[in-house]
Design a protein around this motif. Structure first.
Motif, PDB file in Angstrom:
ATOM      1  N   ARG A 170       1.368  -9.087   2.045  1.00 58.83           N
ATOM      2  CA  ARG A 170       2.657  -8.389   2.047  1.00 58.83           C
ATOM      3  C   ARG A 170       2.467  -7.006   1.458  1.00 58.83           C
ATOM      4  O   ARG A 170       1.743  -6.835   0.475  1.00 58.83           O
ATOM      5  CB  ARG A 170       3.632  -9.193   1.171  1.00 58.83           C
ATOM      6  N   HIS A 171       3.110  -6.009   2.062  1.00 57.47           N
ATOM      7  CA  HIS A 171       3.131  -4.690   1.415  1.00 57.47           C
ATOM      8  C   HIS A 171       4.560  -4.402   0.973  1.00 57.47           C
ATOM      9  O   HIS A 171       5.533  -4.926   1.527  1.00 57.47           O
ATOM     10  CB  HIS A 171       2.574  -3.599   2.327  1.00 57.47           C
ATOM     11  N   PHE A 172       4.666  -3.577  -0.059  1.00 57.61           N
ATOM     12  CA  PHE A 172       5.955  -3.348  -0.716  1.00 57.61           C
ATOM     13  C   PHE A 172       6.239  -1.854  -0.823  1.00 57.61           C
ATOM     14  O   PHE A 172       5.335  -1.047  -1.004  1.00 57.61           O
ATOM     15  CB  PHE A 172       5.936  -3.913  -2.144  1.00 57.61           C
ATOM     16  N   SER A 173       7.545  -1.520  -0.809  1.00 59.50           N
ATOM     17  CA  SER A 173       7.988  -0.162  -1.139  1.00 59.50           C
ATOM     18  C   SER A 173       8.488  -0.164  -2.583  1.00 59.50           C
ATOM     19  O   SER A 173       8.768  -1.224  -3.145  1.00 59.50           O
ATOM     20  CB  SER A 173       9.121   0.264  -0.202  1.00 59.50           C
ATOM     21  N   LEU A 174       8.636   1.020  -3.155  1.00 60.81           N
ATOM     22  CA  LEU A 174       9.127   1.074  -4.545  1.00 60.81           C
ATOM     23  C   LEU A 174      10.557   0.559  -4.684  1.00 60.81           C
ATOM     24  O   LEU A 174      10.850  -0.200  -5.618  1.00 60.81           O
ATOM     25  CB  LEU A 174       9.008   2.489  -5.112  1.00 60.81           C
ATOM     26  N   PRO A 175      11.508   0.935  -3.772  1.00 63.76           N
ATOM     27  CA  PRO A 175      12.863   0.382  -3.929  1.00 63.76           C
ATOM     28  C   PRO A 175      12.884  -1.144  -3.856  1.00 63.76           C
ATOM     29  O   PRO A 175      13.655  -1.799  -4.562  1.00 63.76           O
ATOM     30  CB  PRO A 175      13.627   1.002  -2.752  1.00 63.76           C
ATOM     31  N   GLU A 176      12.005  -1.705  -3.022  1.00 65.96           N
ATOM     32  CA  GLU A 176      11.918  -3.167  -2.907  1.00 65.96           C
ATOM     33  C   GLU A 176      11.388  -3.777  -4.209  1.00 65.96           C
ATOM     34  O   GLU A 176      11.917  -4.782  -4.710  1.00 65.96           O
ATOM     35  CB  GLU A 176      10.929  -3.429  -1.764  1.00 65.96           C
ATOM     36  N   LEU A 177      10.378  -3.148  -4.783  1.00 65.86           N
ATOM     37  CA  LEU A 177       9.821  -3.645  -6.051  1.00 65.86           C
ATOM     38  C   LEU A 177      10.831  -3.498  -7.180  1.00 65.86           C
ATOM     39  O   LEU A 177      10.934  -4.355  -8.062  1.00 65.86           O
ATOM     40  CB  LEU A 177       8.517  -2.902  -6.382  1.00 65.86           C
ATOM     41  N   ASP A 178      11.619  -2.397  -7.134  1.00 67.32           N
ATOM     42  CA  ASP A 178      12.645  -2.204  -8.171  1.00 67.32           C
ATOM     43  C   ASP A 178      13.717  -3.296  -8.087  1.00 67.32           C
ATOM     44  O   ASP A 178      14.219  -3.766  -9.109  1.00 67.32           O
ATOM     45  CB  ASP A 178      13.284  -0.816  -8.039  1.00 67.32           C
ATOM     46  N   LEU A 179      14.065  -3.697  -6.857  1.00 67.64           N
ATOM     47  CA  LEU A 179      15.046  -4.788  -6.703  1.00 67.64           C
ATOM     48  C   LEU A 179      14.494  -6.101  -7.260  1.00 67.64           C
ATOM     49  O   LEU A 179      15.200  -6.826  -7.970  1.00 67.64           O
ATOM     50  CB  LEU A 179      15.367  -4.998  -5.216  1.00 67.64           C
ATOM     51  N   LEU A 180      13.233  -6.393  -6.907  1.00 65.69           N
ATOM     52  CA  LEU A 180      12.608  -7.612  -7.426  1.00 65.69           C
ATOM     53  C   LEU A 180      12.557  -7.567  -8.949  1.00 65.69           C
ATOM     54  O   LEU A 180      12.825  -8.562  -9.635  1.00 65.69           O
ATOM     55  CB  LEU A 180      11.177  -7.755  -6.879  1.00 65.69           C
ATOM     56  N   ALA A 181      12.210  -6.393  -9.486  1.00 65.13           N
ATOM     57  CA  ALA A 181      12.099  -6.235 -10.935  1.00 65.13           C
ATOM     58  C   ALA A 181      13.461  -6.458 -11.603  1.00 65.13           C
ATOM     59  O   ALA A 181      13.585  -7.252 -12.542  1.00 65.13           O
ATOM     60  CB  ALA A 181      11.565  -4.838 -11.271  1.00 65.13           C
TER      61      ALA A 181
END
Ligand SMILES: C[S@@+](CC[C@H](N)C(=O)[O-])C[C@H]1O[C@@H](n2cnc3c(N)ncnc32)[C@H](O)[C@@H]1O
Length: 259
Positions: A206-217
């Motif tokens: 899986r690759h991630f974008s920063l907004p996606e990682l911020d949501l997960l965080a």
């Protein structure tokens, strides 16, 4: 083939395939990153510890490291020292009933969590092992670079005095899933007899974008302190395949933790 089976087969050749990887340089980088954010000693929990290379090096830099690794063969190949231990386990479900100064997950382990449910579970398990203020540090495949560069077929050759390995990596891109399936064909030749063993494996990434990682965080009670290119510290961009994040468990006492 399920992922644990993939890594059980792969583990026999894993250290040889990645002999050219600069684990000491990476451990020094992680040490400097942790130190920059206030963790220069103490107990670390490592998610997806593989054969324990980062863990043993970080133990040598003054930490005590405990690894969680799904592949029992990887765990069996990890030599454990006083300050580096590991156990077989699933980072989507692990509960050790204690907290650590930081949780680490290195060399794209988070990218092996290809579904939203698995990624959310890992973030939640990291949070459960950290007090407010403590750190979650990991690197992932970065979507802007994956789309800008597009994965291509690669061949890697490594040898020691017993075997020669030729690994073909053929990617299949799933644009609507943020996922690349890397199909590996690994030819292992015994140098003495010439006999060749062939393994085929698929590693879904899986690759991630920063907004996606911020949501997960945010969903797991973290805030992002840093996002930078792994090792160089450069600002992430279309040339940054591996981005490293430093998250901090948010302090419930400050009212910042989601209810
Ligand atoms: C590319 S390897 C990296 C290993 C190690 N961190 C290193 O740097 O050499 C990815 C590792 O993540 C492990 N892994 C992936 N998903 C996991 C999960 N859900 N639970 C535990 N380990 C997992 C795999 O078994 C594999 O050893």
């Amino acid at each position: 083939m399920t992922q644990p089976a993939v890594f059980n087969a792969y583990s026999r050749y894993y250290d040889l395939l990645y002999r050219d990887k600069d684990y000491p340089g990476e451990a020094a980088y992680i040490h400097s990153l942790l130190t920059r954010h206030g963790v220069s000693q103490g107990d670390l929990l490592e998610f997806g510890s593989g054969t324990g290379k980062h863990g043993r090096l970080l133990a040598g830099l003054g930490y005590r490291v405990h690894g969680i690794e799904r592949s029992s063969e990887m765990v069996a190949q990890s030599s454990q020292t006083g300050d580096f231990t590991c156990q077989q386990g699933d980072i989507c479900a692990i509960d050790l009933g204690r907290t650590y100064a930081a949780v680490l997950s290195l060399f794209h382990v988070i990218s092996y969590q290809t579904t939203n449910a698995a990624a959310q579970a890992v973030f939640a398990r990291a949070a459960a092992h950290l007090e407010p203020g403590a750190l979650f540090v990991f690197d992932v495949w970065y979507s802007p670079a994956v789309y800008a560069q597009r994965p291509v077929v690669r061949v890697k050759r490594m040898a020691d005095d017993q075997i020669e390995i030729t690994r073909l990596a053929e990617p299949v891109i799933y644009p609507n899933k943020n996922r690349i399936d890397v199909n590996y064909t690994v030819f292992v030749q015994d140098r003495a007899s010439g006999a060749v063993e062939t393994l085929t494996e698929t590693h879904p990434m899986r690759h991630f974008s920063l907004p996606e990682l911020d949501l997960l965080a945010a969903g797991a009670g973290f805030e992002r302190l840093a996002a930078e290119e792994f090792l160089t510290g450069h600002t992430p961009g279309e040339a940054t395949w591996g981005v490293c994040l430093v998250l901090r468990r948010v302090d419930a006492a400050n009212g910042l933790l989601p209810a």
